[in-house]
Design an enzyme around this catalytic site. Structure first.
Site, short mmCIF file in Angstrom:
data_model
loop_
_atom_site.label_atom_id
_atom_site.label_comp_id
_atom_site.label_asym_id
_atom_site.label_seq_id
_atom_site.Cartn_x
_atom_site.Cartn_y
_atom_site.Cartn_z
N GLY A 55 0.83 -1.20 0.00
CA GLY A 55 0.00 0.00 0.00
C GLY A 55 0.86 1.25 0.00
O GLY A 55 2.06 1.19 -0.25
N ASN A 56 0.22 2.38 0.24
CA ASN A 56 0.97 3.62 0.35
C ASN A 56 0.31 4.52 1.39
O ASN A 56 -0.72 4.17 1.95
CB ASN A 56 1.09 4.31 -1.02
CG ASN A 56 -0.28 4.66 -1.59
OD1 ASN A 56 -0.98 5.51 -1.04
ND2 ASN A 56 -0.67 3.99 -2.66
N ARG A 57 0.92 5.66 1.64
CA ARG A 57 0.51 6.48 2.78
C ARG A 57 -0.61 7.47 2.46
O ARG A 57 -0.94 8.32 3.27
CB ARG A 57 1.72 7.23 3.33
CG ARG A 57 2.72 6.31 4.00
CD ARG A 57 4.02 7.02 4.30
NE ARG A 57 3.85 8.17 5.16
CZ ARG A 57 4.74 9.15 5.26
NH1 ARG A 57 5.85 9.11 4.57
NH2 ARG A 57 4.52 10.16 6.08
#
Ligand code: CTP
Length: 412
Positions: free
Chosen positions: A212-214
């Site tokens: 995922g990412n932030r």
């Protein structure tokens, strides 16, 4: 930047007589940095007591024009306001405001003030959709008032539908936007169908793990909130976002890049504008495991094989027929030893072929998971608009200004 200098902004919170009046307490609480004067109608005081409003605002509370007469409150309150927020705005209160009545302190204040006015409606669906109410809303908007669309959901009693008071956090976000920029919410996107992507995709490794990412989705949600307040019909395609849906916005939840792409392609077919604010993973695991990947003794794990995800923005541009939709990309960029951030951004705008590109400067970890953003909006016509560091709703307003100025997108 602040036209008031160091003075705290003066906000009048008008409270209409509906059960949602209890939520006005949360609106007042969230406006704690402002000097708030609460003006309830007589009916509102049947739902929430004067003492509550006085304690929350720290200011005396009146509802009629015959109390504290020497202070000339029926005129002063409106004259001194930087902003008036009506929450909840009942059908009756909007009818009285549209008619220019001045039969209590709140309607007198509305007639006197020259400050921006935001109405946050709350009523039963039948009352909201009634032609009389819709005509009053149109009248108020034609005079420059901001009428937020009501939220959809549970109403008093067993009923459900459009007519719920927008969440206090959305009302206050819009209020702060207007305090920063009084002309941030013109009613100029009515009739436009807008599709916005938000959040960050999750690419599954197995049933419990993902890459995922932030991205928090805050920028995309701010874009949707502001677009709906400016009259657009908004579809928000959200990847893994834990934020409340803004009022007047249709939410389409998605998970990974491919489900996001399917939703965007379906929605873009009838859209006037598509804004790709989502952080789409460029790669996904080549093989998603059907069961949880296990540790095997002391052995090191296998290297993770990745494959490319589709470039959704590039696909939209390639498939575009004629002038619509207008396509907006986002780029998180930093400069490096070879070139500065703007050089990379112009290059990316050319490469992606979209109409507008919002360039977030992410040096030092900014832009993710925070409420503020600094950006430049690049136009394929060659224009550039600097948006200084500030709330994401202000960047949203600047982007909708650019969209409204462009009309349609593409080479046609
Ligand atoms: N985007 C997309 N599909 C992808 C990756 C990105 O549609 N697979 C969109 C994003 O939503 C954003 C824009 O492309 O609007 C730019 O994303 P960014 O990741 O900054 O740019 P890239 O083109 O991936 O460039 P790079 O990673 O090389 O910086």
């Amino acid at each position: 930047m602040n036209p008031r200098g160091d003075r705290r902004p003066r906000v009048v919170v008008g409270v209409g007589g509906g059960i949602a009046a209890y939520k006005s307490c949360e609106v007042i609480r969230r406006l704690a940095d402002a000097d708030v004067t609460v003006v309830p109608t007589e009916a509102a005081l049947k739902f929430v007591g004067q003492a509550t409003f006085e304690a929350l605002s720290g200011n005396p509370v009146h509802s009629g024009v015959f109390t504290d007469v020497p202070a000339v409150n029926h005129v002063r309150t409106g004259q001194q306001a930087d902003l008036v927020v009506i929450a909840p705005a009942t059908a009756d209160l909007m009818a009285r405001a549209a008619a220019g009545r001045a039969d209590d302190l709140l309607t007198s204040t509305l007639l006197v003030t020259r400050a921006p006015v935001i109405f946050a409606p709350a009523m039963h669906t039948e009352m909201w959709t009634h032609p009389a109410t819709q005509a009053n809303v149109a009248t108020l908007r034609s005079r420059g008032a901001i009428v937020i669309p009501p939220a959809v959901g549970r109403l008093t009693g067993p009923d459900s539908g459009p007519g719920r008071l927008p969440e206090p956090e959305h009302i206050v976000e819009l209020a702060l936007t207007v305090l920063n920029r009084p002309d941030a919410l013109p009613y100029d996107l009515a009739g436009r169908r807008v599709v916005i992507t938000a959040g960050g995709t999750r690419e599954e490794l197995d049933p419990v793990r993902f890459l995922g990412n932030r991205s928090s989705g805050r920028q995309g949600f701010a874009l949707a909130l502001v677009a709906a307040a400016r009259g657009a019909e908004v579809t928000l395609i959200a990847a893994n976002v834990a934020l409340p849906t803004p009022p007047g916005v249709r939410l389409v939840p998605v998970t990974d890049a491919r489900s996001l792409q399917a939703a965007v392609v379906a929605e873009a077919a009838t859209a006037d504008v598509v804004v790709m604010a989502a952080a789409v993973a460029d790669f996904r695991p080549a093989n998603r495991q059907e069961s949880k990947i296990k540790k095997v003794g002391d052995l090191e794990p296998d290297a993770l094989a990745l494959v490319r995800n589709p470039d959704i923005l590039a696909g939209l541009v390639a498939d575009r027929r004629g002038a619509v939709p207008l396509i907006v990309g986002f780029a998180a960029e930093t400069g490096d030893e070879n070139a500065d951030v703007m050089t990379y951004a112009r290059e990316k705008l050319r490469r992606k072929g979209c109409d507008l590109l919002v360039v977030n400067r992410v040096d030092g970890g900014r832009a993710f998971e925070v409420a503020d953003n600094a950006a430049v909006i690049l136009d394929s016509d060659g224009g550039a608009t600097d948006v200084p560091f500030g709330p994401k709703t202000l960047l949203a307003a600047a982007l909708w200004d650019a969209v409204a100025a462009r009309g349609t997108g593409g080479p046609g």
